[in-house]
Design an enzyme around this catalytic site. Sequence first.
Site, PDB file in Angstrom:
ATOM      1  N   ASP A 184      -7.918  -0.168  -8.055  1.00  0.00           N
ATOM      2  CA  ASP A 184      -7.998   0.336  -6.678  1.00  0.00           C
ATOM      3  C   ASP A 184      -7.257   1.572  -6.594  1.00  0.00           C
ATOM      4  O   ASP A 184      -7.728   2.410  -7.333  1.00  0.00           O
ATOM      5  CB  ASP A 184      -7.413  -0.667  -5.765  1.00  0.00           C
ATOM      6  CG  ASP A 184      -7.574  -0.500  -4.311  1.00  0.00           C
ATOM      7  OD1 ASP A 184      -8.413   0.303  -3.914  1.00  0.00           O
ATOM      8  OD2 ASP A 184      -6.876  -1.171  -3.585  1.00  0.00           O
TER       9      ASP A 184
ATOM     10  N   ASP B  19      11.677  -7.249 -10.782  1.00  0.00           N
ATOM     11  CA  ASP B  19      11.706  -7.737 -12.162  1.00  0.00           C
ATOM     12  C   ASP B  19      12.960  -8.557 -12.462  1.00  0.00           C
ATOM     13  O   ASP B  19      13.290  -8.788 -13.633  1.00  0.00           O
ATOM     14  CB  ASP B  19      11.580  -6.586 -13.152  1.00  0.00           C
ATOM     15  CG  ASP B  19      12.768  -5.641 -13.138  1.00  0.00           C
ATOM     16  OD1 ASP B  19      13.638  -5.790 -12.253  1.00  0.00           O
ATOM     17  OD2 ASP B  19      12.830  -4.763 -14.011  1.00  0.00           O
TER      18      ASP B  19
ATOM     19  N   HIS C  34      -4.247  -1.917   0.408  1.00  0.00           N
ATOM     20  CA  HIS C  34      -5.213  -2.866  -0.137  1.00  0.00           C
ATOM     21  C   HIS C  34      -4.848  -3.300  -1.551  1.00  0.00           C
ATOM     22  O   HIS C  34      -4.891  -4.489  -1.887  1.00  0.00           O
ATOM     23  CB  HIS C  34      -6.598  -2.207  -0.127  1.00  0.00           C
ATOM     24  CG  HIS C  34      -7.703  -3.075  -0.612  1.00  0.00           C
ATOM     25  ND1 HIS C  34      -8.136  -3.065  -1.922  1.00  0.00           N
ATOM     26  CD2 HIS C  34      -8.479  -3.971   0.028  1.00  0.00           C
ATOM     27  CE1 HIS C  34      -9.134  -3.913  -2.061  1.00  0.00           C
ATOM     28  NE2 HIS C  34      -9.359  -4.481  -0.890  1.00  0.00           N
TER      29      HIS C  34
ATOM     30  N   SER D  47     -12.339  -9.220  -1.256  1.00  0.00           N
ATOM     31  CA  SER D  47     -11.216  -8.590  -1.955  1.00  0.00           C
ATOM     32  C   SER D  47     -10.021  -9.520  -2.024  1.00  0.00           C
ATOM     33  O   SER D  47      -9.219  -9.439  -2.946  1.00  0.00           O
ATOM     34  CB  SER D  47     -10.779  -7.307  -1.241  1.00  0.00           C
ATOM     35  OG  SER D  47     -11.646  -6.262  -1.524  1.00  0.00           O
TER      36      SER D  47
END
Length: 780
Positions: free
Chosen positions: A163, A169, A228, A565
């Site tokens: 996209d 982490d 998105h 999606s």
Amino acid sequence: MTTMIGRRRLVFHLCLISLLLFLSSSALPSVSAAAGRRHYIVYMGGHSSLHSSSATEADLHAITNSHHAILATYLGDIERAREAIRYSYTRHINGFTAILNEGEAAQIAKHPGVVSVFPDRRKKLQTTHSWNFMLMENQFTDKATAFWKEAKFGQDVIIANIDGESFSDEGYGPVPSRWKGTCAKAGIRCNRKLIGARYFNKGVLAVPTDAKAGAHADLYSVRDFGGHGTHTLSTAAGNFVPGANFSGAALGVAKGGAPRARVASYKTCFNVPDSCLESDVLAAFEAAISDGVDVLSVSLGDDINYDYFADGLAIGAFHAVRAGITVVAAGGNAGPGLGTVSNLAPWMFTVAASTMDRSFETYAELRNGLRIKGASMTEALLPVRKFYPLISAAEAAGLRPNATRDALLCKPGSLDPAKVKGKVVACLRGDTSRLSKSNETAKAGAVGMILCNDKSNGDEISPDPHFIPTVQIGYKDGLKVFKYINGTKNPEAYITGTFSRVNVKPAPVMADFSSKGPNTIAPYVLKPDITAPGVNIIAAYTEAKPTDPSEDPRKFPYNILSGTSMSCPHVSGVFGLLRAVYPHWSPSAIRSAIMTTARTRDNARNPILDSTLEKATPFSYGSGHIRPNRAMDPGLVYDLSVSDYLDFLCARGYNKTLLKLFSDAPHECPKHARIMDLNYPSIAVPKLKGGSSITMTRKVKNVGKSPARYAVRIKEPKGVSVSVKPNVLKFNKLGEEKKFKVILKAKWNGTADDYVFGGITWTDGIHYVRSPIAVYVVTA
């Protein structure tokens, strides 16, 4: 597709387990479109696996030079060829993109080394509770299931997305040594969770448009400016994040399907016209394959389906699967019409969207006693629990041209504050965004808004973060509101707060926007393959804004979106977990495990319904709703190799010479290759003459226990007899394969009104390996 972006836009995403890939593009000098010249993709097949793994820089440079030389024979000059070419694909995909006119493109297509030439087309963009609904954690304790634990939450699988906290982490070890990707220093910083980020923009920059002038920060950055990509990536592989919520609602622990997976981002889509181009997407596929991703989640697609090797997504997916990478794709948001499903290649895993057992409910209460359920996600409440004057927005029109229509749609500047102040305003959906209408009514002084769907949007409603107390309602309910306003002397209304409910029944229900089969390219391959939660999904949305920043400066670390999606990365996350448990299984074996263990009944033990509350069919949900825990132990799988896909292409008419271009070795087409014999976990027959029969072959592999004995159960489609030979399969060892035939015969000589559906199930008393059947009977 994301309903906040638009109901008819197909949204697709590439998500890799253990890596997140964002598709984006970078800027080059624009190219003139004069004389009918445009960007074309010249596809020449694939490079050998030996080349892909051991190619030197000199080898790659030599391939680029060969592309220049081929193009020069048609353009007449090597320098012109170098200037025309934008991408040269040199590692896995063999081909290039170039600025050409139609005649030049037609001539190049005749070259014996060229598979296809096609225009560079634009592709369109297509949780705190969903994993609970999918039974991945205990409903009352939020404790992980054995599947999550055995898969170690997808530890060190690499999930990529084409996209925040979701990508922290903390607690992660070193990046897996097999990872060969990079992190572009352009907008974000990678870590041991987000291990790769790149952008691809040569295609979008080859399209002249003034809109790119102010988009430099987006076009030259790996940062997700739309939200998105962040949303879908975190759904697939986001970390555990306590206290996630959207506007104070949907409180819970956010997490992805494979929360300990690594992620990578390959950006090809930008907030400018004509982005998400296939040339950029192919470049991202090339990079992802070379970088070493495990799963690609694709939330991109098209309104029109093209043959496989005239479709950039199908080409990229073929080369990914050839390299052992799973490609999961969104089926599209063009429903509920038949034949609207996209991403139809059999080597892609195509996902539909359905609801889960959670709803966000807001109510419009009218003085006449009518109480209408709708949706909203507004923190603001009406100051006093009482009824307020209610008007149609058309009554608040000013004097400018088209004033009444613009006011009814609550367009910018269309409402007269003197007529709106202190009232609840009923606006009609359309032309402008839902939040823009909310903003306009707020600026005009309204105390609340009832947003009524127009006919084209039906009952599709979304829980948006409105500026004032608001409820969005369906089309038929909207007619009731306007009828009440027009037939009442002093209409009044009240808007409640938002209530979050779980254990809603029935669920799942197919989303009305979810695209449906049959497959319009190869009707013998049933699509979509599976359905998963895709309605009102909460996930990370860091640094993104749900509307134009000039209208809404708010930032939401989490957001609620709907579309295929959103369902696609749910499946990608499960794929990542299965890849961790079964690292040596092929992509097709894992797909089979998910498909054959899916369910076709809802949480009320009734058949899954469509958006009209009628019984849904495999054209809506494929094999059914995903059940991750069952997929971990499927018993039998339908496996497929690259050679099987080549046989499928033989049956589609590709000859030996053409197949050689994208396979490692010459492929001998079977003398009688049949599309219907592709070893797919579902069965579709688009034409069965009355009184005639058809026989197809399938093969299953024992991945459960050894030895094993499976008997078949048959659910016949109406008017069609089904027999399976043999009807019992005996396996003596793990990994053993057995063939069987399925014979379908029409029982009458009439015409079916539509497809009829059934299925076959292999069972040993513990495992239930189900394949749906779709068949259409025509007049003899």
